[in-house]
Structure formats: structure tokens, C-alpha cells
Design an enzyme around this catalytic site. Structure first.
Site, short mmCIF file in Angstrom:
data_model
loop_
_atom_site.label_atom_id
_atom_site.label_comp_id
_atom_site.label_asym_id
_atom_site.label_seq_id
_atom_site.Cartn_x
_atom_site.Cartn_y
_atom_site.Cartn_z
N LYS A 134 80.35 18.33 58.35
CA LYS A 134 79.50 18.33 59.55
C LYS A 134 78.08 18.74 59.20
O LYS A 134 77.10 18.16 59.70
CB LYS A 134 80.09 19.26 60.62
N GLN B 229 85.33 25.60 65.53
CA GLN B 229 86.24 24.84 64.68
C GLN B 229 87.68 25.32 64.90
O GLN B 229 87.95 26.51 64.89
CB GLN B 229 85.84 25.04 63.20
N ASP C 265 81.56 19.07 71.31
CA ASP C 265 82.86 18.41 71.15
C ASP C 265 83.33 17.73 72.44
O ASP C 265 84.32 17.00 72.43
CB ASP C 265 83.93 19.44 70.72
#
Ligand code: NAP
Length: 277
Positions: A50, A94, A117
Site C-alpha cells: 500500500k 489493517q 476502505d
């Protein structure tokens, strides 16, 4: 017949070029914060990817590495500080989180306008009522891959195998929002093959190596393989690619299909949040 490949790696490259072009019109740098709790090695690798993606599009990125024994309250307090920072436009936590931390309670506290997200209940609720703002990365990437086929989604029969809140459920809603007729299948579906054979668009997200075989696929279908199964150090999909490609009209490879698009959609979401879109 051999299916046309829906190349996610190439499409992701195009998305990143578009993002770089859009960025030239902005007079600030989008910022993405990634919160990692503990030292899960797979998470560390995903986060590295990422960060590298952010570098490619000239975003600012930072990793907030917190200890595995952090309390839920302290983690949420950390998220609140990121919510308050004007230079951070998107963030994500995460997964997985260590035992003892309630994942939903944490995601709840990411401000919806910083939810890179797209997994905060406010953003998922907007998706449910066909008011898509920031949508989850994997489903959004899947829609882009289906669009790459050039086929219309409207009026098609879409079958989603898997109903997780991360992939199956939201991608079904996104297909419904685009006027597909959607069937959800899961581990309790009575006769899976009967359902998958009806699919003009078949999205498979179950995490079972090569579970979908050629006899389960309608000739000419668009087949999207979300699965990532690690076998002997290789990533293998949920679809038996070599056989299914002889039946399908379009198919995504593993690797190089949905995975790169998931990562590209994180960047697209961050840009969207940064410009208030
Ligand atoms: P998950 O949360 O474990 O959900 C799996 C789903 O598959 C569940 O809905 C389950 O049904 C269903 N299922 C399991 N076995 C089945 C069977 N035999 N027949 C029919 N349905 C079955 O997994 P997920 O997070 O959605 O991920 C699915 C796969 O996609 C995994 O391999 C994961 O690594 C991969 N993935 C890839 C990306 C990417 O970027 N490429 C992103 C996310 C996930 P029930 O609900 O009845 O249990």
C-alpha cells in the site's frame, strides 16, 4: 472457445495514471494513514504494498504501528487523532486485529469521510440505499473489471458466491445498484451448480482452491475470481482457471486480476475523500 482475459494489473496501472493526472489539478497532497496493530507478517507485507502504491501516485502515506497488547480504548483514541488531522484524508486499520479487540467497534470510529476502505457502517449504509460514496475496495475493483469487458451490467443475472461483508455482500449490492438481477450463494446454498449455471456474471469469493469448475459456468459468462489461496507458495484462485477459460466469455486471472484492482481502488477512494467527492 477461450475467454478474454480481464487484466487487473494493466487496468490498475491505468487507474494510477488517471490519479496522477487528477493530482496535477490539486494544490495539496492526499494523505493516507494505515494503522497496524501487532506484527502479523502478512499484514506487514500488505501495508508495504500500500505504501509503494502511494509512492507511485505521489500520495503522502504513513504507517502507525501500534503494539499488539494495545487496549481497544487506546486504539480508538489513536483513530480519533487521525480523524482530526487535516493532512490525513483517508485511513484504514489493517485486519486482522489481535484477539480481544472488537473489529466492528474500531471501524465504527473511523470518520465516514476518512474511511478509505469504505467499510464504516455509514458508507455501507449509503451503498445499501444506492447512494454510493466510498465503496469497499475489492467490490469496487470488481465492478471496474466487469466494465472492462465492455458488457452491460443492467439486466444481467449476476451470481455472487460468498456473502462476506468485505466482498460478496457489497459486490452484490453494487451489481443490484447497476440493475443486475442478483443471486447470493453461500455455504448453505442447496444446489450451488444450479445457481452458478444461470450466471451471466459470476463473482466467486469463497477462499476454496479451484472450487468452481467448468461445468458450473454458463458459456460466455463473465467470471470474476476473487479467491486467493496459498498453495505451495503460489496464489491460486477459487476458479479452475484452465478449464473455466474454455467456457467463459471473460475471466480474471489469479494473480493479476482482482488483487491489483483492490489496491488501486484504495488509492481512488483516498483521492475521492481528499477532494470531498
Ligand atoms: P470469508 O469472509 O471467509 O467468506 C467466505 C464466504 O464464502 C462465506 O460467505 C461462505 O459462506 C462462503 N463459502 C465458503 N465455502 C463455501 C462453499 N463450499 N460453497 C459456497 N459458499 C461457500 O472470505 P472473504 O473475506 O469474502 O474472502 C474470500 C476469498 O477472497 C478469500 O480467498 C480471500 O483471500 C479472497 N480475497 C481477495 C481479495 C483480493 O483483493 N483479491 C480481497 C478480499 C478477499 P457462509 O457465509 O455461509 O459461511
Amino acid at each position: 472457445m477461450s475467454a478474454e482475459l480481464l487484466n487487473g494489473s494493466r487496468l490498475a496501472q491505468r487507474v494510477r495514471s488517471q490519479i496522477r493526472r487528477s493530482l496535477k489539478k490539486l494544490n495539496f497532497t492526499p494523505g493516507l494513514a494505515v494503522v497496524q496493530v501487532g506484527n502479523d507478517p502478512a499484514s506487514t507485507l500488505y501495508i508495504k504494498h500500500k505504501q509503494r502504491d502511494c509512492e507511485k501516485v505521489h500520495f503522502h502515506s504513513e504507517v502507525h504501528h501500534l503494539p499488539a497488547d494495545i487496549s481497544q480504548e487506546t486504539l480508538i483514541a489513536h483513530i480519533e487523532t487521525l480523524n482530526a488531522r487535516p493532512d490525513i484524508h483517508g485511513m484504514l486499520v489493517q485486519m486482522p486485529l489481535p484477539d480481544g479487540i472488537n473489529k466492528e467497534a474500531v471501524i465504527d470510529r473511523i470518520a465516514p469521510h476518512k474511511d478509505a476502505d469504505g467499510l464504516n457502517p455509514v458508507n455501507l449504509g449509503n451503498l445499501l440505499i444506492n447512494r454510493e460514496r466510498v465503496t469497499p475496495c475489492t467490490p469496487t475493483g470488481i465492478i471496474r473489471l466487469i466494465e472492462l469487458s465492455g458488457e452491460k451490467i443492467e439486466g444481467k443475472h449476476a451470481v455472487c458466491v460468498g456473502r462476506s461483508p468485505l466482498v460478496g455482500k457489497p459486490v452484490g449490492l453494487m451489481l443490484l445498484n447497476r440493475n443486475a438481477t442478483v443471486t447470493y450463494c453461500h455455504s448453505r446454498t442447496a444446489d450451488l451448480k444450479v445457481e452458478t449455471q444461470k450466471a451471466d456474471i459470476l463473482v466467486v469469493a469463497i477462499g476454496r482452491t479451484e472450487f468452481i469448475t467448468a461445468d458450473m459456468v454458463k458459456p460466455g459468462a463473465i467470471v470474476i475470481d476473487v479467491g486467493i489461496n496459498h498453495v505451495d507458495g503460489r496464489a491460486i484462485g477459487d476458479v479452475r482457471f484452465e478449464d473455466v477459460k474454455e467456457v467463459a466469455g471473460f475471466i480474471t486471472p489469479v494473480p493479476g486480476g482482482v488483487g491489483p484492482m483492490t489496491r488501486a481502488m484504495l488509492l481512488a477512494n483516498t483521492l475521492k475523500l481528499a477532494i470531498g467527492g
